[in-house]
Design a protein around this motif. Structure first.
Motif, mmCIF file in Angstrom:
data_model
loop_
_atom_site.group_PDB
_atom_site.id
_atom_site.type_symbol
_atom_site.label_atom_id
_atom_site.label_comp_id
_atom_site.label_asym_id
_atom_site.label_seq_id
_atom_site.Cartn_x
_atom_site.Cartn_y
_atom_site.Cartn_z
ATOM 1 N N ARG A 184 0.844 -1.190 0.000
ATOM 2 C CA ARG A 184 0.000 0.000 0.000
ATOM 3 C C ARG A 184 0.878 1.238 0.000
ATOM 4 O O ARG A 184 2.073 1.166 0.202
ATOM 5 C CB ARG A 184 -0.925 0.027 1.230
ATOM 6 C CG ARG A 184 -2.108 -0.911 1.124
ATOM 7 C CD ARG A 184 -3.037 -0.788 2.318
ATOM 8 N NE ARG A 184 -3.557 0.557 2.505
ATOM 9 C CZ ARG A 184 -4.403 0.873 3.481
ATOM 10 N NH1 ARG A 184 -4.790 -0.048 4.335
ATOM 11 N NH2 ARG A 184 -4.839 2.106 3.612
ATOM 12 N N THR A 185 0.265 2.371 -0.227
ATOM 13 C CA THR A 185 1.001 3.623 -0.258
ATOM 14 C C THR A 185 1.631 3.898 1.096
ATOM 15 O O THR A 185 0.941 4.099 2.096
ATOM 16 C CB THR A 185 0.083 4.791 -0.648
ATOM 17 O OG1 THR A 185 -0.524 4.505 -1.907
ATOM 18 C CG2 THR A 185 0.883 6.080 -0.746
ATOM 19 N N PHE A 186 2.959 3.900 1.126
ATOM 20 C CA PHE A 186 3.687 3.996 2.386
ATOM 21 C C PHE A 186 3.379 5.291 3.115
ATOM 22 O O PHE A 186 3.260 5.323 4.337
ATOM 23 C CB PHE A 186 5.182 3.885 2.094
ATOM 24 C CG PHE A 186 6.054 3.875 3.302
ATOM 25 C CD1 PHE A 186 6.979 4.887 3.514
ATOM 26 C CD2 PHE A 186 5.972 2.847 4.227
ATOM 27 C CE1 PHE A 186 7.801 4.879 4.629
ATOM 28 C CE2 PHE A 186 6.782 2.823 5.347
ATOM 29 C CZ PHE A 186 7.699 3.843 5.546
ATOM 30 N N SER A 187 3.227 6.367 2.371
ATOM 31 C CA SER A 187 3.017 7.671 3.003
ATOM 32 C C SER A 187 1.641 7.805 3.658
ATOM 33 O O SER A 187 1.368 8.804 4.306
ATOM 34 C CB SER A 187 3.204 8.786 1.977
ATOM 35 O OG SER A 187 2.295 8.637 0.913
ATOM 36 N N SER A 188 0.806 6.805 3.536
ATOM 37 C CA SER A 188 -0.488 6.854 4.206
ATOM 38 C C SER A 188 -0.411 6.341 5.635
ATOM 39 O O SER A 188 -1.405 6.385 6.360
ATOM 40 C CB SER A 188 -1.529 6.040 3.426
ATOM 41 O OG SER A 188 -1.211 4.671 3.421
ATOM 42 N N PHE A 189 0.769 5.895 6.042
ATOM 43 C CA PHE A 189 0.931 5.295 7.365
ATOM 44 C C PHE A 189 1.823 6.112 8.282
ATOM 45 O O PHE A 189 2.893 6.574 7.890
ATOM 46 C CB PHE A 189 1.547 3.900 7.258
ATOM 47 C CG PHE A 189 0.683 2.901 6.545
ATOM 48 C CD1 PHE A 189 0.962 2.551 5.234
ATOM 49 C CD2 PHE A 189 -0.388 2.313 7.180
ATOM 50 C CE1 PHE A 189 0.171 1.623 4.572
ATOM 51 C CE2 PHE A 189 -1.181 1.379 6.530
ATOM 52 C CZ PHE A 189 -0.893 1.042 5.225
ATOM 53 N N THR A 190 1.378 6.252 9.517
ATOM 54 C CA THR A 190 2.286 6.606 10.596
ATOM 55 C C THR A 190 3.078 5.342 10.925
ATOM 56 O O THR A 190 2.521 4.244 10.953
ATOM 57 C CB THR A 190 1.497 7.063 11.834
ATOM 58 O OG1 THR A 190 0.825 8.285 11.535
ATOM 59 C CG2 THR A 190 2.414 7.262 13.024
#
Length: 123
Positions: free
Chosen positions: A26-32
């Motif tokens: 998944r899009t890494f930047s969507s996660f803390t």
């Protein structure tokens, strides 16, 4: 999302290690992202966390001034630079991802976990 942690090993007290955790799926930047650790016979504890774009970080008091969390969203990777290591830092270190906002210190608020990497600090 799948998380793969690496970089652990055996180091003498006062030494350094750099842990990496690479994400896929998944899009890494969507996660803390966060790092936690668990020593034998002890509960899992929070180490550090970083917001989605790296603007906010949080560190446990026990590692402040010694550990630094960072991330490279282009490489889907979060890092934990560990300096001035102490024997009490010995543990299995886990990376974790959280879809919610905020650099939570609560492991139950993280949705995905990596397999862990062993860090052993000798005295």
């Amino acid at each position: 999302v799948q998380l793969q942690a690496s970089g652990g090993g055996l180091v003498q007290a006062g030494g350094s290690l750099r842990l990496s955790c690479t994400a896929s799926g998944r899009t890494f930047s969507s996660f803390t992202m966060g790092w936690f650790r668990q020593a034998p016979g002890k509960e899992r504890e929070f180490v550090a966390a970083i917001s989605r774009y790296g603007g906010i970080t949080s560190n446990a008091d026990s590692v402040k001034g010694r550990f630094t969390i960072s991330r490279d969203n282009a490489k889907n990777t979060v890092f934990l630079q560990m300096n001035s290591l102490k024997p009490e830092d010995t543990a299995v270190y886990y990376c974790a991802a959280r879809t919610g906002s905020g650099t939570s210190r609560n492991g139950y608020e993280y949705d995905y976990w990596g397999q862990g990497t062993q860090v052993t600090v000798s005295s």
